[in-house]
Design a protein around this motif. Structure first.
Motif, PDB file in Angstrom:
ATOM      1  N   THR A 350      21.705  58.930  32.771  1.00  9.75           N
ATOM      2  CA  THR A 350      21.121  58.241  33.920  1.00  9.75           C
ATOM      3  C   THR A 350      20.640  59.261  34.960  1.00  9.75           C
ATOM      4  O   THR A 350      19.469  59.300  35.291  1.00  9.75           O
ATOM      5  CB  THR A 350      22.144  57.275  34.550  1.00  9.75           C
ATOM      6  OG1 THR A 350      23.318  58.003  34.920  1.00  9.75           O
ATOM      7  CG2 THR A 350      22.532  56.196  33.576  1.00  9.75           C
ATOM      8  N   HIS A 351      21.549  60.155  35.419  1.00  6.89           N
ATOM      9  CA  HIS A 351      21.195  61.099  36.480  1.00  6.89           C
ATOM     10  C   HIS A 351      20.197  62.176  36.018  1.00  6.89           C
ATOM     11  O   HIS A 351      19.090  62.275  36.548  1.00  6.89           O
ATOM     12  CB  HIS A 351      22.458  61.779  37.013  1.00  6.89           C
ATOM     13  CG  HIS A 351      22.197  62.760  38.111  1.00  6.89           C
ATOM     14  ND1 HIS A 351      22.435  62.471  39.434  1.00  6.89           N
ATOM     15  CD2 HIS A 351      21.684  63.999  38.086  1.00  6.89           C
ATOM     16  CE1 HIS A 351      22.082  63.501  40.167  1.00  6.89           C
ATOM     17  NE2 HIS A 351      21.618  64.450  39.373  1.00  6.89           N
ATOM     18  N   GLU A 352      20.600  62.949  35.024  1.00  2.00           N
ATOM     19  CA  GLU A 352      19.700  64.035  34.580  1.00  2.00           C
ATOM     20  C   GLU A 352      18.405  63.448  34.027  1.00  2.00           C
ATOM     21  O   GLU A 352      17.328  64.016  34.204  1.00  2.00           O
ATOM     22  CB  GLU A 352      20.380  64.939  33.544  1.00  2.00           C
ATOM     23  CG  GLU A 352      21.602  65.711  34.052  1.00  2.00           C
ATOM     24  CD  GLU A 352      21.362  66.527  35.326  1.00  2.00           C
ATOM     25  OE1 GLU A 352      20.217  66.970  35.564  1.00  2.00           O
ATOM     26  OE2 GLU A 352      22.322  66.704  36.099  1.00  2.00           O
ATOM     27  N   ALA A 353      18.532  62.299  33.373  1.00  3.41           N
ATOM     28  CA  ALA A 353      17.320  61.660  32.850  1.00  3.41           C
ATOM     29  C   ALA A 353      16.431  61.157  33.995  1.00  3.41           C
ATOM     30  O   ALA A 353      15.219  61.082  33.836  1.00  3.41           O
ATOM     31  CB  ALA A 353      17.674  60.521  31.909  1.00  3.41           C
ATOM     32  N   GLY A 354      17.036  60.837  35.140  1.00  2.00           N
ATOM     33  CA  GLY A 354      16.228  60.450  36.309  1.00  2.00           C
ATOM     34  C   GLY A 354      15.351  61.608  36.762  1.00  2.00           C
ATOM     35  O   GLY A 354      14.154  61.446  37.023  1.00  2.00           O
ATOM     36  N   HIS A 355      15.948  62.796  36.811  1.00  2.00           N
ATOM     37  CA  HIS A 355      15.145  63.993  37.137  1.00  2.00           C
ATOM     38  C   HIS A 355      14.041  64.178  36.095  1.00  2.00           C
ATOM     39  O   HIS A 355      12.892  64.425  36.418  1.00  2.00           O
ATOM     40  CB  HIS A 355      16.012  65.254  37.067  1.00  2.00           C
ATOM     41  CG  HIS A 355      16.947  65.425  38.213  1.00  2.00           C
ATOM     42  ND1 HIS A 355      16.524  65.502  39.510  1.00  2.00           N
ATOM     43  CD2 HIS A 355      18.303  65.596  38.249  1.00  2.00           C
ATOM     44  CE1 HIS A 355      17.575  65.694  40.302  1.00  2.00           C
ATOM     45  NE2 HIS A 355      18.670  65.748  39.568  1.00  2.00           N
ATOM     46  N   ALA A 356      14.458  64.095  34.834  1.00  5.26           N
ATOM     47  CA  ALA A 356      13.518  64.358  33.747  1.00  5.26           C
ATOM     48  C   ALA A 356      12.394  63.325  33.756  1.00  5.26           C
ATOM     49  O   ALA A 356      11.231  63.660  33.518  1.00  5.26           O
ATOM     50  CB  ALA A 356      14.251  64.350  32.409  1.00  5.26           C
ATOM     51  N   ALA A 377      14.232  65.322  45.027  1.00  3.87           N
ATOM     52  CA  ALA A 377      14.515  65.323  43.583  1.00  3.87           C
ATOM     53  C   ALA A 377      15.792  64.535  43.281  1.00  3.87           C
ATOM     54  O   ALA A 377      15.866  63.794  42.298  1.00  3.87           O
ATOM     55  CB  ALA A 377      14.652  66.757  43.081  1.00  3.87           C
ATOM     56  N   GLU A 378      16.801  64.695  44.134  1.00  6.85           N
ATOM     57  CA  GLU A 378      18.069  64.000  43.869  1.00  6.85           C
ATOM     58  C   GLU A 378      17.967  62.494  44.113  1.00  6.85           C
ATOM     59  O   GLU A 378      18.799  61.733  43.625  1.00  6.85           O
ATOM     60  CB  GLU A 378      19.216  64.615  44.666  1.00  6.85           C
ATOM     61  CG  GLU A 378      19.553  66.063  44.273  1.00  6.85           C
ATOM     62  CD  GLU A 378      19.921  66.252  42.798  1.00  6.85           C
ATOM     63  OE1 GLU A 378      20.406  65.294  42.167  1.00  6.85           O
ATOM     64  OE2 GLU A 378      19.687  67.364  42.281  1.00  6.85           O
ATOM     65  N   ILE A 379      16.954  62.061  44.848  1.00  7.77           N
ATOM     66  CA  ILE A 379      16.748  60.609  44.972  1.00  7.77           C
ATOM     67  C   ILE A 379      16.358  60.057  43.597  1.00  7.77           C
ATOM     68  O   ILE A 379      16.842  59.014  43.167  1.00  7.77           O
ATOM     69  CB  ILE A 379      15.631  60.250  45.984  1.00  7.77           C
ATOM     70  CG1 ILE A 379      15.981  60.733  47.393  1.00  7.77           C
ATOM     71  CG2 ILE A 379      15.398  58.734  46.004  1.00  7.77           C
ATOM     72  CD1 ILE A 379      14.876  60.496  48.423  1.00  7.77           C
ATOM     73  N   HIS A 380      15.465  60.792  42.923  1.00  8.82           N
ATOM     74  CA  HIS A 380      15.005  60.317  41.613  1.00  8.82           C
ATOM     75  C   HIS A 380      16.190  60.130  40.661  1.00  8.82           C
ATOM     76  O   HIS A 380      16.275  59.158  39.931  1.00  8.82           O
ATOM     77  CB  HIS A 380      14.011  61.311  40.995  1.00  8.82           C
ATOM     78  CG  HIS A 380      12.876  61.674  41.898  1.00  8.82           C
ATOM     79  ND1 HIS A 380      12.396  62.954  42.030  1.00  8.82           N
ATOM     80  CD2 HIS A 380      12.133  60.915  42.751  1.00  8.82           C
ATOM     81  CE1 HIS A 380      11.396  62.968  42.898  1.00  8.82           C
ATOM     82  NE2 HIS A 380      11.224  61.750  43.356  1.00  8.82           N
ATOM     83  N   SER A 381      17.104  61.095  40.681  1.00  5.05           N
ATOM     84  CA  SER A 381      18.215  61.053  39.729  1.00  5.05           C
ATOM     85  C   SER A 381      19.306  60.085  40.168  1.00  5.05           C
ATOM     86  O   SER A 381      19.786  59.268  39.377  1.00  5.05           O
ATOM     87  CB  SER A 381      18.792  62.451  39.563  1.00  5.05           C
ATOM     88  OG  SER A 381      19.118  62.989  40.827  1.00  5.05           O
ATOM     89  N   MET A 382      19.707  60.159  41.430  1.00  4.86           N
ATOM     90  CA  MET A 382      20.837  59.332  41.866  1.00  4.86           C
ATOM     91  C   MET A 382      20.471  57.855  41.897  1.00  4.86           C
ATOM     92  O   MET A 382      21.317  56.994  41.653  1.00  4.86           O
ATOM     93  CB  MET A 382      21.323  59.803  43.229  1.00  4.86           C
ATOM     94  CG  MET A 382      21.987  61.164  43.130  1.00  4.86           C
ATOM     95  SD  MET A 382      22.471  61.788  44.736  1.00  4.86           S
ATOM     96  CE  MET A 382      23.964  62.665  44.308  1.00  4.86           C
ATOM     97  N   ASP A 483      21.591  68.123  50.151  1.00  3.67           N
ATOM     98  CA  ASP A 483      20.524  67.365  49.501  1.00  3.67           C
ATOM     99  C   ASP A 483      21.084  66.200  48.693  1.00  3.67           C
ATOM    100  O   ASP A 483      20.496  65.121  48.653  1.00  3.67           O
ATOM    101  CB  ASP A 483      19.709  68.291  48.580  1.00  3.67           C
ATOM    102  CG  ASP A 483      18.983  69.339  49.372  1.00  3.67           C
ATOM    103  OD1 ASP A 483      18.214  68.969  50.263  1.00  3.67           O
ATOM    104  OD2 ASP A 483      19.205  70.539  49.122  1.00  3.67           O
ATOM    105  N   TYR A 484      22.231  66.424  48.046  1.00 12.27           N
ATOM    106  CA  TYR A 484      22.868  65.347  47.289  1.00 12.27           C
ATOM    107  C   TYR A 484      23.271  64.209  48.233  1.00 12.27           C
ATOM    108  O   TYR A 484      23.190  63.046  47.884  1.00 12.27           O
ATOM    109  CB  TYR A 484      24.134  65.844  46.589  1.00 12.27           C
ATOM    110  CG  TYR A 484      23.896  66.746  45.407  1.00 12.27           C
ATOM    111  CD1 TYR A 484      23.221  66.292  44.280  1.00 12.27           C
ATOM    112  CD2 TYR A 484      24.378  68.052  45.388  1.00 12.27           C
ATOM    113  CE1 TYR A 484      23.025  67.112  43.188  1.00 12.27           C
ATOM    114  CE2 TYR A 484      24.195  68.880  44.293  1.00 12.27           C
ATOM    115  CZ  TYR A 484      23.516  68.400  43.193  1.00 12.27           C
ATOM    116  OH  TYR A 484      23.332  69.219  42.109  1.00 12.27           O
ATOM    117  N   CYS A 485      23.756  64.582  49.421  1.00 11.89           N
ATOM    118  CA  CYS A 485      24.235  63.558  50.359  1.00 11.89           C
ATOM    119  C   CYS A 485      23.065  62.748  50.914  1.00 11.89           C
ATOM    120  O   CYS A 485      23.145  61.527  51.014  1.00 11.89           O
ATOM    121  CB  CYS A 485      24.991  64.198  51.520  1.00 11.89           C
ATOM    122  SG  CYS A 485      26.322  65.251  50.966  1.00 11.89           S
TER     123      CYS A 485
HETATM  124 ZN   LIG Z   1      20.615  66.174  40.133  1.00  9.78          ZN
END
Ligand SMILES: [Zn+2]
Length: 553
Positions: A350-356, A377-382, A483-485
């Motif tokens: 889910t997460h890494e694939a969101g980035h991808a 970028a982390e919005i896309h994944s999270m 950035d994650y937060c």
């Molecule tokens: Zn990430």
């Protein structure tokens, strides 16, 4: 994918030649063509470096790629000067208006940041830093923890630190933290050297300390420490109390008198684990993305057909997970992970694939349009972690609801932790004179602010303030963590939105993915109907909706 070592001396000569040509370009089309040529040249070098990096990570004992990796650590910084010179010429190009039209304003702002934040004298310092962070990664990947007759590394031990049996978890943590204590003196030295080197670099530029340079190096082209501070204060006010309530709720659910740090599970039986083999998890991912949308179907088929996953945990593999991409192969994404039988395995899908996925839908863009900051970028994944929730039955069977609950709780409780990591780094770099002991004391102070409910019992490693030393970002990527937060906050906003109107939330998400880095962060969010997290009260509505969802208000 064939690999050959990049000759950095030759690369430098070629880049300098293109820079000269750009300087002399007589019309806008010519300038544009030279930029494309340069992208190709640098993209190839980047592809070789990435292939080497991947092959080193998937087997850290492979001597060939270990040597190659060491070569890049040394060689890569030697191109920086020529690269900055190129950017300077591009930035000052008389046809800039035309180029901004083609490549957007963000990359030009990024050029400005790269130019102001680099001096050739920094090269040897970068080389030292690279060697130190490589040593750090190696130190933590070594299988030095004895567990039931086997030698395991930290990543493989996480299976036992999240075991349903409290005694197993306790014992596993004791082993893990004894290992951490044994390497702590070296970890302290490595970090101390890193802080000093980074501070020295900042001083070279005439900056007060490394904080501003750290922001520059994260390409923060849209906000600074003041905005981030507003966000952290909102988190202290709004999210810390919610996290404490979640903690208490979990205690009740577990039926324990008092939670200690080793009570990492969410339910009495442990935490929901995926039911399938790694192959079945991948197959379920394929089916899920086929159903989610036409875009995600095309993406995941491409990933599996081209073998762009390396996700099985192995003893000699580097820890952690990431997504990267290969410019020579049309920016094909690659996903690295360590499946270990926990929820993390699904989060890779889910997460890494969101980035991808975001990389995939924008792979035909000029790379200049894809210079996304990590907060984006982390919005896309999270957010993808939440968008895929309706399919969690495929992975967790009858524990699906438990997974969804623990994922949401985890998303909330992560934010205070991440802000603590961020505030810690501000303190560290504002006080480069601190000793390792003083730094660890600061960490303990922050623990009381951000996680007042945590109890480290008599654990020596945690009680001496060493917990952050397992957080690779603090060593490898300063100031990354916030950035994650920021992104998790937006992902929670999407979570609240999708429960109301899934389709509208997904359309907004897809639009945001496609916007990529065509504009600045705080301008793009409102374009897709999202709030900017640097304003007072920005968390109010999300926290209200999420609290209700969790039955905590
Ligand atoms: Zn990430």
């Amino acid at each position: 994918m064939p690999y050959e070592r990049v000759d950095y001396a030759a690369l430098k000569t070629e880049l300098e030649a293109l820079t000269e040509q750009l300087k002399k370009a007589s019309d806008k089309e010519e300038a544009f063509e030279i930029v494309l040529k340069t992208d190709k040249l640098m993209g190839h070098a980047n592809t070789m470096g990435t292939i080497c990096h991947i092959r080193h990570d998937i087997d850290t004992t492979d001597e060939f790629y270990a040597k190659e990796k060491a070569y890049y650590d040394e060689a890569r910084p030697t191109i920086e000067e020529a690269s900055v010179a190129y950017k300077e010429v591009l930035y000052n190009c008389p046809f800039r208006d035309y180029l901004v039209e083609k490549f957007g304003p963000v990359c030009f702002k990024n050029m400005e940041i790269s130019m102001r934040s680099f001096k050739p004298e920094m090269v040897p310092m970068f080389q030292k830093e690279n060697a130190l962070t490589t040593e750090y990664g190696k130190l933590l990947a070594e299988p030095k923890i004895e567990w039931e007759g086997e030698m395991l590394n930290l990543s493989l031990m996480s299976k036992y630190t999240t075991d349903p049996d409290r005694e197993v978890r306790k014992k596993a943590f004791a082993k893990v933290n004894a290992f951490m204590l044994s390497v702590q003196p070296r970890l302290d030295e490595i970090y101390d050297e890193l802080v000093k080197l980074r501070t020295e670099r900042a001083k070279l530029l005439g900056y007060d300390n490394y904080v501003k340079l750290g922001y520059d190096e994260m390409w923060r082209n849209d906000y600074g420490p003041e905005e981030v501070k507003v966000f952290r204060e909102e988190v202290k006010k709004k999210i810390v109390p919610l996290a404490t309530k979640i903690h208490e709720n979990r205690r009740k659910r577990l039926g324990i008198d008092h939670l200690y740090f080793y009570d990492t599970t969410d339910f009495a039986y442990g935490s929901p684990r995926p039911t399938g083999t790694p192959e079945e998890i991948l197959a379920a991912g394929k089916q899920m993305y086929a159903e989610l949308s036409p875009e995600t179907k095309e993406f995941f088929d491409f990933m599996t057909e081209n073998e762009l996953f390396d996700v099985l945990g192995r003893k000699t593999k580097r820890g952690g997970g990431y997504m990267t991409s290969l410019p020579d192969y049309d920016f094909a994404p690659f996903i690295f992970a360590n499946f270990n039988g926990t929820q993390h395995d699904v989060e890779v899908i889910t997460h890494e694939a969101g980035h991808a996925f975001q990389g995939y839908v924008t792979r035909k863009n000029y790379p200049e349009l894809n210079e996304i900051g990590m907060e984006t970028a982390e919005i896309h994944s999270m957010s993808m972690e939440f968008f895929t929730e309706p399919w969690m039955e495929k992975f967790f069977a009858d524990k699906k609801d438990d997974y969804v609950l623990s994922h949401l709780e985890g998303a909330v409780t992560f934010i205070p932790y991440g802000c603590m990591v961020d505030e810690f780094q501000h303190i560290v770099y504002e006080h480069p004179e601190f000793t390792p002991e003083e730094r660890r004391k600061e960490w303990l102070k922050l623990e009381k602010v951000y996680r007042p409910h945590m109890d480290y019992a008599d654990d020596e490693f945690y009680n001496n303030g060493g917990l952050w030393q397992r957080q690779q970002h603090i060593y490898n990527s300063p100031f990354y963590y916030i950035d994650y937060c920021l992104a998790q906050t937006v992902a929670l906003e999407y979570k609240a939105w999708m429960d109301e109107d899934y389709k509208a939330a997904w359309d907004s998400y897809l639009k945001l993915c496609k916007l990529s880095a065509s504009d600045f962060y705080s301008k793009m969010l409102p374009k897709v109907g999202l709030k900017v997290p640097f304003e007072k009260g920005c968390l109010d509505k999300t926290v209200e909706v999420i609290s209700k969802k969790l039955g905590l208000c």
